[in-house]
Design a protein around this motif. Structure first.
Motif, PDB file in Angstrom:
ATOM      1  N   MET B 100       0.833  -1.202   0.000  1.00 25.13           N
ATOM      2  CA  MET B 100       0.000   0.000   0.000  1.00 25.13           C
ATOM      3  C   MET B 100       0.863   1.246   0.000  1.00 25.13           C
ATOM      4  O   MET B 100       1.912   1.292   0.644  1.00 25.13           O
ATOM      5  N   ASP B 101       0.432   2.272  -0.757  1.00 25.84           N
ATOM      6  CA  ASP B 101       1.132   3.552  -0.708  1.00 25.84           C
ATOM      7  C   ASP B 101       0.282   4.617  -0.022  1.00 25.84           C
ATOM      8  O   ASP B 101       0.614   5.788  -0.040  1.00 25.84           O
ATOM      9  N   THR B 102      -0.828   4.196   0.568  1.00 29.97           N
ATOM     10  CA  THR B 102      -1.701   5.140   1.273  1.00 29.97           C
ATOM     11  C   THR B 102      -2.520   4.369   2.300  1.00 29.97           C
ATOM     12  O   THR B 102      -2.788   3.190   2.124  1.00 29.97           O
ATOM     13  N   TYR B 103      -2.912   5.067   3.367  1.00 30.77           N
ATOM     14  CA  TYR B 103      -3.832   4.456   4.326  1.00 30.77           C
ATOM     15  C   TYR B 103      -5.288   4.744   3.969  1.00 30.77           C
ATOM     16  O   TYR B 103      -6.198   4.397   4.701  1.00 30.77           O
ATOM     17  N   ARG B 104      -5.498   5.487   2.893  1.00 29.79           N
ATOM     18  CA  ARG B 104      -6.827   5.755   2.333  1.00 29.79           C
ATOM     19  C   ARG B 104      -7.641   6.741   3.155  1.00 29.79           C
ATOM     20  O   ARG B 104      -8.561   7.357   2.653  1.00 29.79           O
ATOM     21  N   THR B 105      -7.403   6.871   4.426  1.00 25.93           N
ATOM     22  CA  THR B 105      -8.171   7.820   5.246  1.00 25.93           C
ATOM     23  C   THR B 105      -7.188   8.715   5.987  1.00 25.93           C
ATOM     24  O   THR B 105      -6.059   8.322   6.233  1.00 25.93           O
ATOM     25  N   PRO B 106      -7.625   9.921   6.356  1.00 32.90           N
ATOM     26  CA  PRO B 106      -6.721  10.814   7.099  1.00 32.90           C
ATOM     27  C   PRO B 106      -6.326  10.195   8.441  1.00 32.90           C
ATOM     28  O   PRO B 106      -7.121   9.497   9.069  1.00 32.90           O
ATOM     29  N   LEU B 107      -5.092  10.488   8.875  1.00 36.80           N
ATOM     30  CA  LEU B 107      -4.620   9.929  10.143  1.00 36.80           C
ATOM     31  C   LEU B 107      -5.259  10.643  11.335  1.00 36.80           C
ATOM     32  O   LEU B 107      -5.451  10.046  12.389  1.00 36.80           O
ATOM     33  N   ASP B 108      -5.556  11.922  11.181  1.00 29.38           N
ATOM     34  CA  ASP B 108      -6.148  12.694  12.263  1.00 29.38           C
ATOM     35  C   ASP B 108      -7.589  12.245  12.501  1.00 29.38           C
ATOM     36  O   ASP B 108      -8.391  12.219  11.572  1.00 29.38           O
ATOM     37  N   PRO B 109      -7.943  11.879  13.740  1.00 26.64           N
ATOM     38  CA  PRO B 109      -9.276  11.318  13.983  1.00 26.64           C
ATOM     39  C   PRO B 109     -10.421  12.236  13.575  1.00 26.64           C
ATOM     40  O   PRO B 109     -11.419  11.782  13.030  1.00 26.64           O
ATOM     41  N   GLU B 132      -2.695  11.373   2.771  1.00 24.05           N
ATOM     42  CA  GLU B 132      -1.307  11.433   2.349  1.00 24.05           C
ATOM     43  C   GLU B 132      -0.938  10.157   1.581  1.00 24.05           C
ATOM     44  O   GLU B 132      -1.337   9.057   1.976  1.00 24.05           O
ATOM     45  N   THR B 133      -0.191  10.304   0.494  1.00 23.38           N
ATOM     46  CA  THR B 133       0.328   9.129  -0.197  1.00 23.38           C
ATOM     47  C   THR B 133       1.846   9.196  -0.194  1.00 23.38           C
ATOM     48  O   THR B 133       2.438  10.269  -0.298  1.00 23.38           O
ATOM     49  N   ARG B 134       2.445   8.039  -0.040  1.00 21.72           N
ATOM     50  CA  ARG B 134       3.910   7.949  -0.106  1.00 21.72           C
ATOM     51  C   ARG B 134       4.256   6.761  -0.989  1.00 21.72           C
ATOM     52  O   ARG B 134       3.920   5.609  -0.643  1.00 21.72           O
ATOM     53  N   PRO B 135       4.890   7.003  -2.142  1.00 22.29           N
ATOM     54  CA  PRO B 135       5.113   5.929  -3.109  1.00 22.29           C
ATOM     55  C   PRO B 135       5.932   4.774  -2.539  1.00 22.29           C
ATOM     56  O   PRO B 135       6.797   4.956  -1.668  1.00 22.29           O
ATOM     57  N   VAL B 136       5.654   3.593  -3.032  1.00 25.14           N
ATOM     58  CA  VAL B 136       6.377   2.378  -2.644  1.00 25.14           C
ATOM     59  C   VAL B 136       7.185   1.914  -3.847  1.00 25.14           C
ATOM     60  O   VAL B 136       6.657   1.874  -4.963  1.00 25.14           O
ATOM     61  N   ALA B 137       8.453   1.610  -3.627  1.00 24.26           N
ATOM     62  CA  ALA B 137       9.293   1.102  -4.714  1.00 24.26           C
ATOM     63  C   ALA B 137       9.890  -0.232  -4.304  1.00 24.26           C
ATOM     64  O   ALA B 137      10.467  -0.357  -3.219  1.00 24.26           O
ATOM     65  N   ILE B 138       9.723  -1.222  -5.151  1.00 22.14           N
ATOM     66  CA  ILE B 138      10.265  -2.560  -4.895  1.00 22.14           C
ATOM     67  C   ILE B 138      11.265  -2.865  -5.997  1.00 22.14           C
ATOM     68  O   ILE B 138      10.946  -2.714  -7.185  1.00 22.14           O
ATOM     69  N   GLY B 139      12.473  -3.247  -5.616  1.00 23.58           N
ATOM     70  CA  GLY B 139      13.566  -3.430  -6.586  1.00 23.58           C
ATOM     71  C   GLY B 139      13.437  -4.714  -7.382  1.00 23.58           C
ATOM     72  O   GLY B 139      12.378  -5.327  -7.465  1.00 23.58           O
ATOM     73  N   ASP B 140      14.560  -5.121  -7.987  1.00 24.75           N
ATOM     74  CA  ASP B 140      14.585  -6.336  -8.794  1.00 24.75           C
ATOM     75  C   ASP B 140      14.813  -7.561  -7.900  1.00 24.75           C
ATOM     76  O   ASP B 140      15.462  -7.469  -6.856  1.00 24.75           O
ATOM     77  N   ALA B 141      14.325  -8.713  -8.352  1.00 26.65           N
ATOM     78  CA  ALA B 141      14.563 -10.006  -7.696  1.00 26.65           C
ATOM     79  C   ALA B 141      14.167 -10.005  -6.226  1.00 26.65           C
ATOM     80  O   ALA B 141      14.826 -10.610  -5.385  1.00 26.65           O
ATOM     81  N   VAL B 142      13.120  -9.290  -5.902  1.00 26.90           N
ATOM     82  CA  VAL B 142      12.614  -9.261  -4.522  1.00 26.90           C
ATOM     83  C   VAL B 142      11.611 -10.393  -4.358  1.00 26.90           C
ATOM     84  O   VAL B 142      10.841 -10.710  -5.266  1.00 26.90           O
ATOM     85  N   TRP B 143      11.635 -11.019  -3.192  1.00 29.55           N
ATOM     86  CA  TRP B 143      10.699 -12.116  -2.897  1.00 29.55           C
ATOM     87  C   TRP B 143       9.984 -11.763  -1.600  1.00 29.55           C
ATOM     88  O   TRP B 143      10.624 -11.626  -0.566  1.00 29.55           O
ATOM     89  N   ILE B 144       8.693 -11.608  -1.656  1.00 27.05           N
ATOM     90  CA  ILE B 144       7.919 -11.237  -0.467  1.00 27.05           C
ATOM     91  C   ILE B 144       7.080 -12.426  -0.039  1.00 27.05           C
ATOM     92  O   ILE B 144       6.259 -12.937  -0.805  1.00 27.05           O
ATOM     93  N   GLY B 145       7.281 -12.898   1.179  1.00 29.45           N
ATOM     94  CA  GLY B 145       6.590 -14.084   1.695  1.00 29.45           C
ATOM     95  C   GLY B 145       5.128 -13.811   1.976  1.00 29.45           C
ATOM     96  O   GLY B 145       4.708 -12.659   2.110  1.00 29.45           O
ATOM     97  N   PHE B 146       4.354 -14.868   2.101  1.00 30.04           N
ATOM     98  CA  PHE B 146       2.907 -14.747   2.180  1.00 30.04           C
ATOM     99  C   PHE B 146       2.450 -13.955   3.408  1.00 30.04           C
ATOM    100  O   PHE B 146       3.117 -13.963   4.438  1.00 30.04           O
ATOM    101  N   ASP B 147       1.309 -13.251   3.230  1.00 35.47           N
ATOM    102  CA  ASP B 147       0.671 -12.529   4.324  1.00 35.47           C
ATOM    103  C   ASP B 147       1.493 -11.352   4.848  1.00 35.47           C
ATOM    104  O   ASP B 147       1.196 -10.829   5.909  1.00 35.47           O
ATOM    105  N   SER B 148       2.524 -10.942   4.125  1.00 33.73           N
ATOM    106  CA  SER B 148       3.309  -9.780   4.559  1.00 33.73           C
ATOM    107  C   SER B 148       2.625  -8.490   4.137  1.00 33.73           C
ATOM    108  O   SER B 148       1.805  -8.477   3.235  1.00 33.73           O
ATOM    109  N   VAL B 149       2.994  -7.414   4.812  1.00 37.14           N
ATOM    110  CA  VAL B 149       2.444  -6.106   4.485  1.00 37.14           C
ATOM    111  C   VAL B 149       3.609  -5.154   4.260  1.00 37.14           C
ATOM    112  O   VAL B 149       4.565  -5.131   5.044  1.00 37.14           O
ATOM    113  N   VAL B 150       3.546  -4.380   3.172  1.00 35.17           N
ATOM    114  CA  VAL B 150       4.525  -3.333   2.905  1.00 35.17           C
ATOM    115  C   VAL B 150       3.802  -2.005   3.071  1.00 35.17           C
ATOM    116  O   VAL B 150       2.833  -1.718   2.363  1.00 35.17           O
TER     117      VAL B 150
END
Lengths: 199, 202
Positions: B100-109, B132-150
């Protein structure tokens, strides 16, 4: 357990065990009084071994998926209760009797892809539509058998990784990721799981 | 691509006009684009040899853009993208991974409460909130295991392995193995020479 003690009258002339959503595949052996539910639970049963799945008697497998590589083998003892667990075998998973696996718990005896970078890049190419069309072989993957001994309780959302042996009577707290052996009657928790006490 | 329907699709639907697929890529189903609201020229760009299977979901906002490099494989990853997610070449993304590059909702309650109360009565209902959005960049030959969150803003270097069920909340150095919640470096890998990388056919 003898026939006189163990068998419920409802099972006296029925099949030894049953799958509620169809005929039991030939590579699956179910013991007396074992019930398996879930329509797609045998969808990924691709093992060449026969039998590939042996489940003892009086087990309850609720929506538990059995996913296999070509050489996978899973053996489960008696009186086990699994709900929404996923067992993934490329080699061998052995589970004892009176074992409980909670919801969304995964047990795998392989990492499915090589750890070593060059082999893994070759694996991504072999798995791609282009590599599959060219018939590229996939590199070897490290597998190690998983053993879960008798009377183990594994909570929901746990992960049991390859090569792990969980000792008899151990207690795996919910959400744990187990990558090391657990001693008999040990209590583990966390990601990665650490021994926090005894049962 | 003229025909926006996938010939092997089990879902009765079409690819959105913002999806750009290489002719030698493999997208299993248009179902993956059910939540895709991105706009042309492209929202999801998939390069050669990359395959997306199963429950992969592209949950892109109107300004979301994400690119897949070559020879990636994913099976059931969820991408929540309102700005930019890039995935390099030769990446493996396992099932139930969330990037995810965003939490979709404002952080302030209070701002979040205002956003939730301003829910527009659209059909189908889409939640629109400035966050707020903050871009996510994933490089080459990356392996992300199941159920992980970025999490938003994370940059994952080349060759990183993310252990199963990890939560990655900070940048990862290239050629390391990270695991846990939050993810920590548990081992370093030897970086292979680019010249020694296997070359794909064709």
């Amino acid at each position: 357990m003898t026939q006189a003690e163990g068998s419920h009258p409802a099972w006296s002339d029925g099949p030894p065990g049953r799958w509620e959503d169809g005929d039991v595949p030939t590579a699956v052996s179910l013991g007396e009084g074992t019930v398996v539910t879930g329509a797609d639970v045998f969808k990924r049963l691709r093992s060449h071994r026969n039998p590939a799945l042996v489940i003892g008697s009086h087990c309850t497998m609720e929506l538990t998926q059995f996913s296999y590589g070509l050489d996978g083998y899973i053996e489960i003892g008696d009186h086990c209760l699994f709900s929404n667990a996923v067992l993934m075998s490329e080699l061998e998973i052995r589970i004892g009797s009176h074992v409980v696996l909670g919801w969304n718990t995964y047990v795998a005896d392989s990492d499915f892809h090589p750890l070593e970078p060059i082999a893994r890049i070759a694996d991504t190419i072999a798995c791609s539509p282009i590599g599959a069309a060219a018939g590229l072989p996939r590199p070897d993957v490290v597998c190690a058998p998983v053993v879960i001994e008798d009377d183990v309780w594994v909570g929901p959302s746990c992960t049991i990784l390859k090569g792990v042996r969980i000792g008899a009577g151990a207690f795996v707290e919910p959400g744990s990721l187990v990558s090391i052996d657990v001693p008999a009657r040990g209590r583990v928790m966390g990601n990665p799981a650490r021994l926090v006490g005894n049962v | 691509m003229e025909n926006r329907r996938l010939p092997w699709d089990w879902h009765d639907g079409m690819l959105p006009s913002s999806t750009v697929l290489h002719e030698e890529s493999m997208v299993e189903s248009s179902y993956s684009f059910l939540l895709d609201r991105s706009q042309p020229p492209y929202g999801v760009l998939v390069e050669r040899g990359t395959s997306t299977y199963g429950g992969t979901m592209f949950d892109l906002g109107p300004r979301g853009r994400m690119t897949f490099g070559q020879f990636c494989m994913t099976n059931g990853t969820r991408f929540v993208c309102d700005e930019r997610i890039t995935v390099g070449d030769y990446c493996l993304l396992a099932w139930n991974v969330v990037i995810m590059d965003t939490y979709r909702t404002p952080l302030d309650p209070l701002a979040r409460r205002r956003a939730l109360r301003g829910e527009p009565p659209t059909q189908p209902r889409r939640f629109v909130a400035e966050s707020e959005t903050r871009p996510v960049a994933i490089g080459d030959a990356v392996w992300i295991g199941f159920d992980s969150v970025v999490l938003p803003g994370v940059t994952i270097g080349d060759g990183v392995i993310v252990g199963a069920r990890s939560v990655v909340n900070s940048d990862c150095e290239p050629w390391t193995i990270v695991a846990g919640n939050p993810a920590r470096v548990i081992r370093k890998l030897e970086a292979p020479d680019r010249a020694s990388w296997p070359t794909p056919p064709g």
